[in-house]
Structures are given as C-alpha cells and as structure tokens.
Write an enzyme that holds these catalytic residues in place. Structure first.
Site, PDB file in Angstrom:
ATOM      1  N   SER A  58      -8.906 -20.032   3.399  1.00  0.00           N
ATOM      2  CA  SER A  58      -9.071 -20.827   2.188  1.00  0.00           C
ATOM      3  C   SER A  58      -7.718 -21.241   1.649  1.00  0.00           C
ATOM      4  O   SER A  58      -6.724 -20.529   1.784  1.00  0.00           O
ATOM      5  CB  SER A  58      -9.798 -20.009   1.132  1.00  0.00           C
ATOM      6  OG  SER A  58      -8.958 -18.937   0.749  1.00  0.00           O
ATOM      7  N   LYS A  59      -7.731 -22.400   1.015  1.00  0.00           N
ATOM      8  CA  LYS A  59      -6.459 -22.946   0.532  1.00  0.00           C
ATOM      9  C   LYS A  59      -5.861 -22.130  -0.597  1.00  0.00           C
ATOM     10  O   LYS A  59      -4.698 -22.285  -0.926  1.00  0.00           O
ATOM     11  CB  LYS A  59      -6.627 -24.408   0.126  1.00  0.00           C
ATOM     12  CG  LYS A  59      -7.574 -24.637  -1.019  1.00  0.00           C
ATOM     13  CD  LYS A  59      -7.667 -26.119  -1.321  1.00  0.00           C
ATOM     14  CE  LYS A  59      -8.830 -26.370  -2.271  1.00  0.00           C
ATOM     15  NZ  LYS A  59      -9.164 -27.755  -2.430  1.00  0.00           N
TER      16      LYS A  59
END
Ligand code: GLU
Length: 507
Positions: A258-259
């Site tokens: 995930s960013k």
C-alpha cells in the site's frame, strides 16, 4: 510443463485508470507479457474505466507511459488499436447492453428494484446476525414480464446475477488446482448499475470472451470473484479461459502493498533514479525464478524460459532496499561507463531538467558552485529532516495533521504545476485559519530538507507528485517516531474532519 492448447495464446492486463500507475499493474503486465511471448501469442492492454467517478484520462495516460517506460510492450491496446477493439471499456457500452439483454432473456440475470433504504436495512440485519452481507434475492420472485414493464416505465433498477442457492462452484486455477466456493457465499452481483453502466464483473467477462483471451493472469484478490465469472460464462454458453492467480505483492510487514507504507507508483521509481530494467527484473523475482536460478534477467530471458508452473505462491515482499541492491548491481554490472553516463543524462542531468531549475536558482546564485547545494534536493529520493525543523512554526502534532491533509489534497490535484500546488496550500491555510507563514515552514523542510531553498511550489512542480508525496510520508514517519504521529483513532477522526471540512473523499 503442461501442454498449452493449440489455439493462439492471448493474455491481457486490464488496469482501471484510477490514481497513480501501480507497481502491481506492472507486475501483472510482466507475467501476462512473458506468458504470451513464450507461447508465441499476443498480449493485450485493456483499460477498465467503467467506474466513471474515479477513472481519469490522466491516470490512463500514466498507465500507458509507465508501462512503456518499463518496456512492457502490448500488441493491442487503446493507443495501438487491434482487430478486437475498442480497448477502452467506456467505448463498449452498447456491447455490454446487448449482453445484459441476453442474460435478462435467459434468466442468467434479473431486474432488481429494491430501494437503497431496503438494501441498507437488509445489510444491517445481516450484520447484526453476523452474516456476510449479501442480497437476499427479493426481486427474483417478480414476474419477469412485469419487471420488464416496470423498467420500461422508467422505474430505476439494477440488473443482478442470478446465483444458485445451493451447492458450490468448482473451478480450476492453473497454480492451485481445484477451487471450491459455496454458492451461499456468492452475492447476487450487480451487473449493470441504474445509470446503465456495467460493473467490472460483466464488462470483464464479456471483454475477455470477445477479445479471445485464453489465459487470465491476475492477482489472487480476484479468486473470490471466480464463481461470479464462471456463472456468467455458463449463462452465455461460453467456455471460460484458464485462470492463473498470482500472489499479491506485500509490504515488509506482510500486509497488502500500500502507498501508505511503500511508494507504489511506478513513477516514483523512475523519478528516484531506478533503471526500468532493474524494476522489471525485481517484479519478475517476486514470484518467479529462472530454471538456472540467475538473479539478473531481462524480459526476453524470462519470456524464453517461462514456465508458469514455476510461479511460487508465497506472499512476495516488495522490499525497496532489495530493489535498490538489485539496481546497484545493474549500474555496476550491466552498463558500460558510456551507457551509465548516457542514462544519468536521460534521467535528470539534461538541459531540459536543469533548464527548469535554473530560473528558480538564478536570483540566489553568485557562483556556479552555489547551484548544486541549492538544487540537490531535486536529485535525491529523500532529504534528511529532524522533528524540530519539520514542526516549524506548528505544534508537532498539528504538523502531522496538516501534512496528512496536504497529502490527501495533493492526491486530488490534476494539474501538477506551481500555481495549483500553491492554491492547495492557500486553501489549507484558509480552512485551518492559519497564515501561510505559519503553515509553510513545515512543508519547506519536508520537501527540501532546509528552511531556505528554492521557491517551494515551483520546486515541487519540478520534483513531481510522486517524490513530493514520498517526502510528506517520510516527514510523517519522523514525527511519528518522535511520538507526535497520528494514532489509528486520530487518523480515523481526522479523516472524518477532513471530509466534512474539505468536502473531499479519501481514496
Ligand atoms: N480492472 C481490474 C483491476 O484493475 C482487472 C482485474 C482482472 O485482471 O480481471 O484489477
């Protein structure tokens, strides 16, 4: 190795153009590409833009540009065309409509008129009974002719998949053999929304069939959608393609990549100075080893020897430090001194990039040697910062709050240029009732690593959205390590406050 059917192998990657071009998309594209190449087939790029609220042209362009940068070349796609196009789902609406009608006629799907109130009551009741929320088939009992008439009289409705009530769906995955999912676990999926747009499931199956896709290679998060797709293939009387579900990339803590924890935009890696061939090599290593176990390999090395039974299903960790190590090996082992110089020039040491910086630096220069210290933050991935300087004129916890808000606001920005970037900060200052002078020192330090530097908004425009956001994320980490971060609860309440005050959704 299993015998691949005699018909021409066709694979596809089918990204949705929302947000930044994701390394996960490149990973899927790579495996689809090498599989097609190995079997002398074709690899297709299809843009799945049926979510009108979230799809953007900018994001589609970024997908094409980033996959192009990685040299993951497709044979058919929205830009290069092909015989079985269009390759953008928003241009295929009439095709989906014909297929929806077929399903309504043969009972594979039905019209549902339930109001959103009924659906939300149903959901709450099911949740209270600790059941998985799903549609209860209420409108299945309507007489199809009456339902058709109600629909043509303008009553809004959605079209749902008619799912069996008993038994289980058994389908095959080339890497996992049999997968069994009870029909009671499968929702009566909406196939066409009340605005007439198809959902992913319908459009994806119709397109895979009409584009003659023989092998669907995608992430394992889609396994649970398998039964819906199988049901659709059956309802249309089509033979399903073969399925290969790849393991998902993970953060070092094993959660789904995930960013918030790792840069996930392909452009981050381009702008931070990685070589595309090293990034692709690393993505290949995530789930694959070559028969001779070599670590350095190219797309063509992988294509020549590709055997999907060698794909490993363990949860692959996308570890930036390992990618850096591999990139370093490429720099030292794969490039001649001349190539290296040329590639460094292509990256940022060129007239175009330097030419953007020079006008900003000029008022601050006395000699050439002043240039590099002023501009060095534009050539690095990260900058060194400490808690005091990052807090600037704010309380450290407020700095965390405001950095988070800026991160969300900047994510929404379509045009990454100095003026619109400046407007974002002006808006934040206004809504938060702060002077720009109070707000900005924190961001100056987060982005440039220093409290005196080039004009910030223009500098951020040059640095690009990806590296700018990475730095905000790192600034948050520094604050959090010093005990001034946002707790889980704090973040939740900030999300609410943000949505109320700024009127924006968080993706
Ligand atoms: N549009 C879907 C995605 O973005 C495609 C999934 C699939 O390959 O079927 O993940």
């Amino acid at each position: 190795m299993e015998n691949i059917a005699q018909s021409v192998v066709r694979t596809r990657v089918a990204p949705s153009p929302t947000g930044d071009p994701h390394v996960g998309t490149a990973y899927m594209a790579l495996f689809n590409l090498v599989f097609a190449r190995k079997h002398g087939g074709q690899f297709i790029l299809r843009i799945e833009d049926t979510d009108r609220a979230r799809s953007t042209e900018g994001s589609e362009k970024a997908i094409l540009d980033s996959l192009g940068w990685l040299d993951l070349q497709w044979d058919e796609g929205p830009d290069v065309g092909g015989d079985l196009g269009p390759y953008r789902q928003s241009e295929r609406l009439d095709i989906y409509e014909v297929h929806v009608q077929k399903l309504l006629e043969n009972g594979g799907a039905y019209r549902c008129f339930c109001s959103s109130e009924r659906l939300s009551d149903l959901r709450s009741e099911q949740m209270a009974r600790k059941e998985t929320p799903r549609y209860d088939g209420h409108c299945l009992s309507l007489d199809p002719e009456e339902a058709e008439e109600r629909g043509s009289n303008g009553t809004p409705y959605v079209v749902r998949l008619n799912v069996p009530t008993e038994g289980e769906c058994i389908f095959h995955d080339e890497l996992r053999d049999e997968i069994r999912i009870a029909w009671s676990q499968v929702d009566h999926q909406v196939l066409r929304k009340s605005d007439g747009f198809p959902t992913y499931h319908l459009a994806n199956v119709v397109d895979d069939h009409l584009m003659n896709i023989t092998h669907v290679i995608r992430g394992e998060e889609w396994i649970n959608s398998g039964p819906k797709h199988i049901l659709l293939y059956e309802a249309f009387g089509w033979e399903p393609p073969k399925f290969i579900h790849l393991p998902l990339l993970r953060n070092p803590d094993k959660s789904k990549l995930s960013k918030r924890k790792n840069p996930t935009s392909i452009f981050h890696y381009r702008d931070a100075g990685f070589l595309p061939e090293a990034v692709v090599n690393y993505l290949g290593m995530m789930a694959y080893t070559l028969p001779d176990q070599r670590e350095i390999f190219s797309i063509s090395d992988m294509s020549e020897t590709f055997d999907h039974s060698r794909i490993s299903l363990g949860g692959p960790i996308f570890d930036v430090s390992k990618l850096k190590w591999l990139n370093g090996r490429y720099l030292r082992e794969q490039l001649s001194a001349n190539d290296l110089l040329a590639r460094l020039g292509e990256w940022k040491f060129n007239d175009e990039f330097l030419g953007k910086i020079l006008p900003l630096a000029l008022p601050r220069l006395e000699t050439f040697s002043d240039f590099s210290p002023l501009a060095s933050f534009l050539f690095s991935e990260k900058v060194g910062i400490d808690v005091d300087s990052i807090s600037g004129k704010l309380e450290p916890t407020d700095a965390s709050r405001l950095i988070k808000i800026a991160e969300w606001e900047l994510e929404k920005l379509r045009e990454w240029k100095g003026e619109p970037i400046g407007n974002v900060f002006n808006r934040i200052a206004e809504i938060e009732e702060l002077k720009l002078k109070q707000l900005m020192p924190t961001f100056f330090v987060a982005i440039t690593g220093s409290s005196v530097s080039l004009p910030l908004f223009e500098a951020m425009a040059i640095l690009g959205p990806d590296l700018s956001r990475t730095r905000l994320r790192l600034a948050l980490e520094v604050l959090s390590e010093a005990g001034h971060g946002l707790s889980k609860k704090g973040l939740k309440s900030l999300e609410k406050e943000y949505q109320a005050k700024y009127g924006n959704r968080i993706d």
